[in-house]
Design a protein around this motif. Structure first.
Motif, PDB file in Angstrom:
ATOM      1  N   ASP A  48       0.821  -1.218   0.000  1.00  0.00           N
ATOM      2  CA  ASP A  48       0.000   0.000   0.000  1.00  0.00           C
ATOM      3  C   ASP A  48       0.859   1.273   0.000  1.00  0.00           C
ATOM      4  OD1 ASP A  48       0.691  -0.864   2.620  1.00  0.00           O
ATOM      5  OD2 ASP A  48      -0.882   0.353   3.533  1.00  0.00           O
ATOM      6  N   HIS A  49       2.200   1.082  -0.018  1.00  0.00           N
ATOM      7  CA  HIS A  49       3.116   2.237  -0.041  1.00  0.00           C
ATOM      8  C   HIS A  49       4.027   2.250  -1.263  1.00  0.00           C
ATOM      9  CE1 HIS A  49       2.143   3.612   4.071  1.00  0.00           C
ATOM     10  NE2 HIS A  49       1.673   2.377   4.100  1.00  0.00           N
ATOM     11  N   VAL A  50       4.132   1.103  -1.940  1.00  0.00           N
ATOM     12  CA  VAL A  50       5.048   1.034  -3.090  1.00  0.00           C
ATOM     13  C   VAL A  50       4.353   0.611  -4.387  1.00  0.00           C
ATOM     14  CG1 VAL A  50       7.063   0.551  -1.631  1.00  0.00           C
ATOM     15  CG2 VAL A  50       5.803  -1.366  -2.628  1.00  0.00           C
ATOM     16  N   GLY A  51       3.061   0.261  -4.314  1.00  0.00           N
ATOM     17  CA  GLY A  51       2.347  -0.315  -5.461  1.00  0.00           C
ATOM     18  C   GLY A  51       2.330   0.541  -6.718  1.00  0.00           C
ATOM     19  N   GLY A  52       2.300   1.873  -6.561  1.00  0.00           N
ATOM     20  CA  GLY A  52       2.170   2.750  -7.732  1.00  0.00           C
ATOM     21  C   GLY A  52       3.501   3.197  -8.325  1.00  0.00           C
ATOM     22  N   LEU A  53       4.596   2.613  -7.838  1.00  0.00           N
ATOM     23  CA  LEU A  53       5.929   3.109  -8.190  1.00  0.00           C
ATOM     24  C   LEU A  53       6.197   3.204  -9.701  1.00  0.00           C
ATOM     25  CD1 LEU A  53       8.602   4.087  -7.021  1.00  0.00           C
ATOM     26  CD2 LEU A  53       9.349   1.712  -6.844  1.00  0.00           C
ATOM     27  N   SER A  54       5.807   2.177 -10.442  1.00  0.00           N
ATOM     28  CA  SER A  54       6.129   2.194 -11.878  1.00  0.00           C
ATOM     29  C   SER A  54       5.408   3.340 -12.601  1.00  0.00           C
ATOM     30  CB  SER A  54       5.807   0.848 -12.517  1.00  0.00           C
ATOM     31  OG  SER A  54       4.432   0.589 -12.381  1.00  0.00           O
ATOM     32  N   GLY A  55       4.248   3.755 -12.075  1.00  0.00           N
ATOM     33  CA  GLY A  55       3.506   4.861 -12.678  1.00  0.00           C
ATOM     34  C   GLY A  55       4.306   6.150 -12.667  1.00  0.00           C
ATOM     35  N   VAL A  56       5.169   6.301 -11.660  1.00  0.00           N
ATOM     36  CA  VAL A  56       6.002   7.495 -11.545  1.00  0.00           C
ATOM     37  C   VAL A  56       7.292   7.308 -12.357  1.00  0.00           C
ATOM     38  CG1 VAL A  56       7.310   8.907  -9.903  1.00  0.00           C
ATOM     39  CG2 VAL A  56       5.057   8.041  -9.274  1.00  0.00           C
TER      40      VAL A  56
END
Ligand SMILES: [Zn+2]
Ligand SMILES: [Zn+2]
Length: 239
Positions: free
Chosen positions: A69-77
């Motif tokens: 819930d803290h690293v899941g969106g990393l690739s989007g950035v």
């Protein structure tokens, strides 16, 4: 300094989607940093767009701990900005470190407390536990004219321990503490003791959000009165 809620369990602004996770955009005189990146890539990207925050303007991504819930969106950035620096800790899993590097982004691996940009410190890795498993975590401390601002992900090492470490690093009482305080499983008396410790550390303002727990948030609201700040995705604080 401006703090904007990008991803949170609740949303405070129309057009923003809420979901279990945390991400906070920090804009200081010196740097633009995204603290954690939430759980879901699509939700993160949608909220960033709605808030008119472009991943390409980020100097860095600071990741508190490797829970999804803290690293899941990393690739989007990283897909939109491979020039940023990702601040991780030693105990992050090797595949996650490798995937950051595969985008061409730099990684800084933190263990001990250290100034990572002008006026910004990592607390270093603090030992924490979640559901019987060891989960080390770092928090971010940023100096402001009113005093240090402490940003916590889930506070698995304990929010009071993080606050104490922030004071040791800066030599000052924190002005404001924001993020997940992880008090959902604590009894009322235990939460009150945590609030007493915030008072003993002379913390001015409390902004509990994400995994703090609704009852704990209500107690903090009662005890801290006007120095309690309601927060969520879309909320903005200027310090
Ligand atoms: Zn969390
Ligand atoms: Zn966590």
């Amino acid at each position: 300094m401006r703090l904007t809620g990008v991803y949170d369990n609740t949303a405070e602004k129309e057009g923003l989607i809420h979901g279990w996770g945390f991400s906070l955009f920090i804009s200081t005189e010196h740097k633009s940093i995204l603290f954690d990146v939430g759980a879901d890539l699509t939700l993160l990207v949608s909220n960033l767009k709605e808030l008119e925050i472009s991943p390409s303007e980020l100097d860095g991504v600071f990741l508190s701990h490797p829970h999804c819930d803290h690293v899941g969106g990393l690739s989007g950035v990283l897909k939109k900005n491979s020039k940023l620096t990702a601040f991780l800790t030693r105990s992050f899993p090797a595949p996650l470190k490798k995937s950051v590097e595969s985008y061409g982004a730099e990684t800084e691996i933190l263990t001990e407390p250290r100034e990572i940009f002008e006026g910004g410190w990592s607390t270093g890795e603090l030992k924490g536990f979640h559901k019987g498993q060891e989960i080390p975590e770092q928090a971010l401390v940023i100096s402001s004219s009113r005093g240090p601002v402490v940003i916590s992900g889930c506070a698995h090492p304990g929010i009071t321990r993080i606050v104490r470490r922030a004071r040791e690093i800066t030599g000052k009482s924190p002005y404001l503490v924001i993020g997940g305080f992880h008090l959902g499983s604590k009894k009322k008396d235990e939460v009150k003791k945590v609030i007493e410790k915030f008072r003993a550390e002379s913390v001015n303002k409390l902004v509990p959000t994400h995994c703090t727990g609704e009852e704990a948030i209500d107690l903090i609201r009662e005890e801290y009165h006007e120095d309690f700040v309601e927060f969520g995705a879309g909320a903005e604080l200027t310090i």
